[in-house]
Design a protein around this motif. Structure first.
Motif, PDB file in Angstrom:
ATOM      1  N   LEU A  77      15.237  57.538  57.083  1.00  0.00           N
ATOM      2  CA  LEU A  77      15.733  56.459  57.948  1.00  0.00           C
ATOM      3  C   LEU A  77      17.256  56.469  57.998  1.00  0.00           C
ATOM      4  CD1 LEU A  77      15.241  53.862  59.606  1.00  0.00           C
ATOM      5  CD2 LEU A  77      15.268  52.609  57.450  1.00  0.00           C
ATOM      6  N   ALA A  78      17.887  56.600  56.851  1.00  0.00           N
ATOM      7  CA  ALA A  78      19.351  56.633  56.802  1.00  0.00           C
ATOM      8  C   ALA A  78      19.878  57.844  57.557  1.00  0.00           C
ATOM      9  CB  ALA A  78      19.833  56.647  55.351  1.00  0.00           C
ATOM     10  N   GLY A  79      19.165  58.977  57.470  1.00  0.00           N
ATOM     11  CA  GLY A  79      19.585  60.180  58.178  1.00  0.00           C
ATOM     12  C   GLY A  79      19.611  60.017  59.684  1.00  0.00           C
ATOM     13  N   ALA A  80      18.867  59.055  60.193  1.00  0.00           N
ATOM     14  CA  ALA A  80      18.811  58.813  61.638  1.00  0.00           C
ATOM     15  C   ALA A  80      19.901  57.847  62.114  1.00  0.00           C
ATOM     16  CB  ALA A  80      17.436  58.263  62.020  1.00  0.00           C
ATOM     17  N   ILE A  81      20.753  57.385  61.209  1.00  0.00           N
ATOM     18  CA  ILE A  81      21.811  56.440  61.568  1.00  0.00           C
ATOM     19  C   ILE A  81      23.112  57.202  61.787  1.00  0.00           C
ATOM     20  CG2 ILE A  81      23.183  54.455  60.787  1.00  0.00           C
ATOM     21  CD1 ILE A  81      20.760  53.643  59.058  1.00  0.00           C
ATOM     22  N   PRO A  82      23.743  57.041  62.963  1.00  0.00           N
ATOM     23  CA  PRO A  82      25.029  57.709  63.179  1.00  0.00           C
ATOM     24  C   PRO A  82      26.039  57.332  62.090  1.00  0.00           C
ATOM     25  CG  PRO A  82      24.203  56.793  65.232  1.00  0.00           C
ATOM     26  CD  PRO A  82      23.305  56.280  64.129  1.00  0.00           C
ATOM     27  N   PHE A  83      26.848  58.278  61.731  1.00  0.00           N
ATOM     28  CA  PHE A  83      27.877  58.176  60.692  1.00  0.00           C
ATOM     29  C   PHE A  83      27.298  58.205  59.276  1.00  0.00           C
ATOM     30  CE2 PHE A  83      29.892  56.225  64.419  1.00  0.00           C
ATOM     31  CZ  PHE A  83      30.987  57.065  64.555  1.00  0.00           C
ATOM     32  N   VAL A  84      26.015  57.899  59.090  1.00  0.00           N
ATOM     33  CA  VAL A  84      25.373  58.066  57.784  1.00  0.00           C
ATOM     34  C   VAL A  84      24.808  59.485  57.750  1.00  0.00           C
ATOM     35  CG1 VAL A  84      23.547  57.286  56.209  1.00  0.00           C
ATOM     36  CG2 VAL A  84      24.857  55.612  57.537  1.00  0.00           C
ATOM     37  N   GLU A  85      24.012  59.834  58.773  1.00  0.00           N
ATOM     38  CA  GLU A  85      23.499  61.176  58.976  1.00  0.00           C
ATOM     39  C   GLU A  85      22.625  61.660  57.818  1.00  0.00           C
ATOM     40  OE1 GLU A  85      24.891  63.494  61.660  1.00  0.00           O
ATOM     41  OE2 GLU A  85      25.752  61.743  62.613  1.00  0.00           O
ATOM     42  N   GLY A  86      22.237  62.900  57.871  1.00  0.00           N
ATOM     43  CA  GLY A  86      21.408  63.489  56.829  1.00  0.00           C
ATOM     44  C   GLY A  86      22.120  63.531  55.494  1.00  0.00           C
ATOM     45  N   PRO A 143      16.428  65.425  44.141  1.00  0.00           N
ATOM     46  CA  PRO A 143      17.389  65.943  45.133  1.00  0.00           C
ATOM     47  C   PRO A 143      16.769  66.742  46.270  1.00  0.00           C
ATOM     48  CG  PRO A 143      18.322  66.132  42.960  1.00  0.00           C
ATOM     49  CD  PRO A 143      16.888  65.671  42.774  1.00  0.00           C
ATOM     50  N   ILE A 144      15.860  67.661  45.983  1.00  0.00           N
ATOM     51  CA  ILE A 144      15.278  68.474  47.048  1.00  0.00           C
ATOM     52  C   ILE A 144      14.500  67.601  48.035  1.00  0.00           C
ATOM     53  CG2 ILE A 144      13.174  69.130  45.793  1.00  0.00           C
ATOM     54  CD1 ILE A 144      15.126  71.414  48.151  1.00  0.00           C
ATOM     55  N   VAL A 145      13.818  66.596  47.540  1.00  0.00           N
ATOM     56  CA  VAL A 145      13.056  65.691  48.403  1.00  0.00           C
ATOM     57  C   VAL A 145      14.017  64.839  49.250  1.00  0.00           C
ATOM     58  CG1 VAL A 145      11.416  63.758  48.436  1.00  0.00           C
ATOM     59  CG2 VAL A 145      11.095  65.643  46.818  1.00  0.00           C
ATOM     60  N   ALA A 146      15.059  64.332  48.625  1.00  0.00           N
ATOM     61  CA  ALA A 146      16.043  63.517  49.352  1.00  0.00           C
ATOM     62  C   ALA A 146      16.754  64.342  50.426  1.00  0.00           C
ATOM     63  CB  ALA A 146      17.064  62.926  48.372  1.00  0.00           C
ATOM     64  N   ILE A 147      17.076  65.583  50.096  1.00  0.00           N
ATOM     65  CA  ILE A 147      17.751  66.461  51.066  1.00  0.00           C
ATOM     66  C   ILE A 147      16.831  66.745  52.256  1.00  0.00           C
ATOM     67  CG2 ILE A 147      18.612  68.820  51.408  1.00  0.00           C
ATOM     68  CD1 ILE A 147      19.747  68.595  48.480  1.00  0.00           C
ATOM     69  N   ILE A 148      15.591  67.100  51.975  1.00  0.00           N
ATOM     70  CA  ILE A 148      14.644  67.376  53.065  1.00  0.00           C
ATOM     71  C   ILE A 148      14.424  66.126  53.916  1.00  0.00           C
ATOM     72  CG2 ILE A 148      12.222  67.938  53.578  1.00  0.00           C
ATOM     73  CD1 ILE A 148      12.372  69.880  51.147  1.00  0.00           C
ATOM     74  N   ALA A 149      14.272  64.975  53.282  1.00  0.00           N
ATOM     75  CA  ALA A 149      14.066  63.726  54.035  1.00  0.00           C
ATOM     76  C   ALA A 149      15.278  63.410  54.903  1.00  0.00           C
ATOM     77  CB  ALA A 149      13.769  62.575  53.074  1.00  0.00           C
ATOM     78  N   GLY A 150      16.480  63.592  54.365  1.00  0.00           N
ATOM     79  CA  GLY A 150      17.694  63.349  55.152  1.00  0.00           C
ATOM     80  C   GLY A 150      17.776  64.274  56.352  1.00  0.00           C
ATOM     81  N   ILE A 151      17.435  65.547  56.130  1.00  0.00           N
ATOM     82  CA  ILE A 151      17.441  66.526  57.224  1.00  0.00           C
ATOM     83  C   ILE A 151      16.436  66.126  58.305  1.00  0.00           C
ATOM     84  CG2 ILE A 151      16.751  68.900  57.815  1.00  0.00           C
ATOM     85  CD1 ILE A 151      17.986  69.725  55.054  1.00  0.00           C
ATOM     86  N   VAL A 152      15.231  65.773  57.890  1.00  0.00           N
ATOM     87  CA  VAL A 152      14.177  65.420  58.857  1.00  0.00           C
ATOM     88  C   VAL A 152      14.580  64.189  59.677  1.00  0.00           C
ATOM     89  CG1 VAL A 152      11.801  64.548  59.057  1.00  0.00           C
ATOM     90  CG2 VAL A 152      12.297  66.509  57.585  1.00  0.00           C
ATOM     91  N   GLY A 153      15.093  63.161  59.001  1.00  0.00           N
ATOM     92  CA  GLY A 153      15.502  61.951  59.723  1.00  0.00           C
ATOM     93  C   GLY A 153      16.625  62.213  60.706  1.00  0.00           C
TER      94      GLY A 153
END
Length: 167
Positions: free
Chosen positions: A26-35, A49-59
Motif C-alpha cells: 500500500l505504501a509503495g503505491a503512494i507517490p513520494f513514498v514509493e516502493g 526484508p525480502i518480503v517487504a522489498i517484494i511487497a513494496g515493488i508490487v505496490g
C-alpha cells in the motif's frame, strides 16, 4: 508526509504478521513514498526484508501500471478526436511534466526512468512519458526496472542499517 508514514507504521504494527506486507505494498503505491519507502516501512515494523522489498515493488509497480494504462487510453482518445477534426482545448504542460519532458529529450526513456525517482515519483514520470507518446510497454519495462533496482537498494540498506543497530 510524516503523518501518512506514521499512520502506516501504526497500522502495520497492529496487523497480524501475515498481513503486514500489505502495508508495504500500500505504501509503495503512494507517490513520494514509493516502493523504497514501502519496503523500508515494512522492514522497520518487522516484515522480513525480502518480503517487504517484494511487497513494496508490487505496490509501486501496480500503481505505475494502472496510471500508465489510463494515460495511454487518454492519449489515444485525444489523438483520435484530433484526427477526427474535433478541437480540444490545449493546456500548457505542468511544470512537473515540463521537467520530465526536458529530461526525456536529454536522457531518453532509460535515463528518465532510472534517474527519475531521485526527482519525481515513478507514478508521475510514467504518466508523463506515456502522455508524451512513448509506448506504454517501453515505459513499463524501464519503470519496472527502476522500481526493482531502487526498492531493492534502499531495502537492503535499511535492513543492513537496522541489523547494525541491533548488533
Amino acid at each position: 508526509m510524516n503523518g501518512i508514514i506514521e499512520s502506516l507504521q501504526q497500522l502495520a504494527s497492529s496487523l497480524p504478521p501475515l498481513f503486514q506486507p500489505l502495508i508495504s505494498a500500500l505504501a509503495g503505491a503512494i507517490p513520494f513514498v514509493e516502493g523504497e519507502g514501502g519496503a523500508a516501512l515494512g522492514i522497520l515494523v518487522g516484515v522480513p526484508p525480502i518480503v517487504a522489498i517484494i511487497a513494496g515493488i508490487v505496490g509501486n509497480f501496480a500503481c505505475v501500471f494502472v496510471l500508465a494504462m489510463v494515460a495511454a487510453k487518454t492519449r489515444e482518445a485525444v489523438v483520435t478526436r484530433r484526427a477526427a477534426g474535433q478541437t480540444l482545448v490545449a493546456e500548457a504542460p505542468s511544470s512537473r511534466n515540463r521537467k520530465v519532458l526536458a529530461a526525456l529529450e536529454k536522457y531518453g526513456v532509460p535515463g528518465v526512468s532510472l534517474l527519475g525517482p531521485l526527482l519525481v515519483p515513478t507514478m508521475f514520470t510514467a504518466t508523463a512519458l506515456v502522455a508524451a507518446g512513448v509506448r506504454p510497454g517501453r515505459v513499463l519495462f524501464w519503470q519496472g526496472l527502476a522500481i526493482v533496482l531502487w526498492t531493492t537498494a534502499i531495502g537492503v540498506l535499511v535492513a543492513l542499517g537496522l541489523s547494525a543497530l541491533v548488533h
